[in-house]
Each structure stands twice: as C-alpha cells, then as structure tokens.
Design a protein around this motif. Structure first.
Motif, short mmCIF file in Angstrom:
data_model
loop_
_atom_site.label_atom_id
_atom_site.label_comp_id
_atom_site.label_asym_id
_atom_site.label_seq_id
_atom_site.Cartn_x
_atom_site.Cartn_y
_atom_site.Cartn_z
N ARG A 93 48.53 40.42 45.90
CA ARG A 93 49.39 40.38 47.07
C ARG A 93 50.35 41.56 47.07
O ARG A 93 50.88 41.95 46.04
CB ARG A 93 50.20 39.07 47.11
N ARG A 94 50.59 42.10 48.26
CA ARG A 94 51.50 43.24 48.40
C ARG A 94 52.87 42.91 47.83
O ARG A 94 53.48 43.74 47.16
CB ARG A 94 51.61 43.64 49.89
N ALA A 95 53.34 41.71 48.07
CA ALA A 95 54.68 41.33 47.62
C ALA A 95 54.77 41.25 46.10
O ALA A 95 55.86 41.35 45.53
CB ALA A 95 55.07 39.99 48.24
N ASP A 96 53.63 41.08 45.44
CA ASP A 96 53.63 40.95 43.98
C ASP A 96 53.43 42.27 43.25
O ASP A 96 53.53 42.34 42.03
CB ASP A 96 52.52 39.98 43.53
N ALA A 97 53.10 43.32 44.01
CA ALA A 97 52.79 44.60 43.38
C ALA A 97 54.07 45.32 42.95
O ALA A 97 55.00 45.47 43.74
CB ALA A 97 52.00 45.47 44.36
N ALA A 98 54.08 45.75 41.70
CA ALA A 98 55.23 46.53 41.22
C ALA A 98 55.19 47.92 41.85
O ALA A 98 54.13 48.52 41.97
CB ALA A 98 55.19 46.62 39.70
#
Length: 200
Positions: A93-98
């Motif tokens: 998920r985009r929100a989980d990507a560092a």
C-alpha cells in the motif's frame, strides 16, 4: 547538522554500520574510502543525522553498492536467513511505503519493490532546481534504467548530457560519474529500475 526526523534514519544507520562491520572496516577506513568525515559517519551510524543524497552516494560507492541497493537494504532491516530467501508476494500500500527525503535538496525516494524482489524499482521526486551528483563507483555491479514519468530531467552521464522528458528512458552503461538535475521550475518524477550483477 540538526537531527532529522525520518522513518528511515534508524534503518539507514543500522545498514551503514552493518555494511562497514561486514567488511571489518574502522570508521577511519570508511572515511578514507568514501571521502565522508569520520564525525559524519559516526553521526549517521548513531541515527543522529540523516545523510544527504550526496553523502549516501559516497558511502554506497565505498561499499560498491548502488544508492538504490543501500536504501533497499535499509528498508529490509532483517538479515537473510535460510528460511527467508524467497520473495513474499503481496500488496504494498502507498500509505505503508517508507519514503526517504534528502535533507539538503528535498529529493524524495520511495522503494516500490520489496527487498527480496529480483529487481529494485524506486520512484524519485526531484524538486525544481535540485542537483544530485553520484560518483562512478555508486553504479558498479548494477544494470540500471532511468524512466522519466513527469517533468524534465537533465541527466549528466559522464561527459554527456541528456535532456529527458516524460516517457523517455535511458539505459545506463559502464559506471561513470552521473548527475541528476531538475533545471525547470516544476517537479520531476522518475523511476529507477535496477538489477544487480556481480556481488562485491
């Protein structure tokens, strides 16, 4: 440099220290190999400073790793084990990507693939006016393609300069000093696709 709050600072610190210790190098030896001061390396390894893109380039060159590889290894903080050698498929998920941000230029980098995937793909946001140079050794042992997604990238490949617009790609050859430049007044976004050759 003041302390930088970044989710990857601790992971980068651990990776730089691990790569140095794996080679049994002292801080002084890494400083000599990279051209980065012992004091700066020490602050990076303690997680007190976020390295700039230029500093990461110098450290990765000393380790004979690409910057992409060094950051990807940092994001995959666990060490390889006999039971953990295959890629784990799944949704990222985009929100989980560092996302790593260069404290000097505002350059932002997000790793698209996981640490076990056979190719490394990263998305880069290069702000207007930003200039990020890397030494030739940062491109050793890898095959790499740069794909411009939005905006215009002025790419210095050794002594050759390329103007790359959205949709343009460049496949990099033998290692050379390279500079990524956004000479426009709008953000440039590009992807880096990398595969590793000989392991140093």
């Amino acid at each position: 440099m003041s302390n930088i709050v970044d989710p990857l600072v601790g992971q980068i610190a651990a990776r730089v220290r691990t790569e140095r210790e794996r080679r049994r190098w002292t801080l002084a030896q890494l400083a000599d190999a990279s051209g980065v001061s012992q004091a700066m390396i020490s602050r990076i390894e303690r997680g007190e400073s976020s390295p700039t893109a230029v500093v990461l380039g110098k450290l990765s060159a000393a380790f004979q790793l690409s910057v992409a590889s060094l950051l990807a290894l940092a994001e995959g903080t666990h060490e390889d084990t006999e039971e953990d050698t295959e890629a784990t498929p799944g949704v990222r998920r985009r929100a989980d990507a560092a996302e790593w941000r260069d404290p000097d230029t505002g350059y932002r980098r997000r790793q698209i693939t996981g640490p076990r995937f056979p190719a490394e793909i990263a998305e880069i946001h290069l702000p207007a006016g930003a200039r990020v140079p890397y030494p030739a050794a940062a491109f050793a042992f890898v095959r790499q393609v740069v794909w411009v997604l939005d905006g215009r990238l002025t790419f210095h490949d050794g002594d050759t300069v390329h103007q790359l617009d959205a949709g343009d790609t460049i496949e990099l050859g033998d290692p050379a000093p390279r500079v990524f430049v956004n000479a426009t007044d709008a953000q440039c976004r590009y992807a880096v696709i990398l595969t590793r050759g000989t392991q140093p």
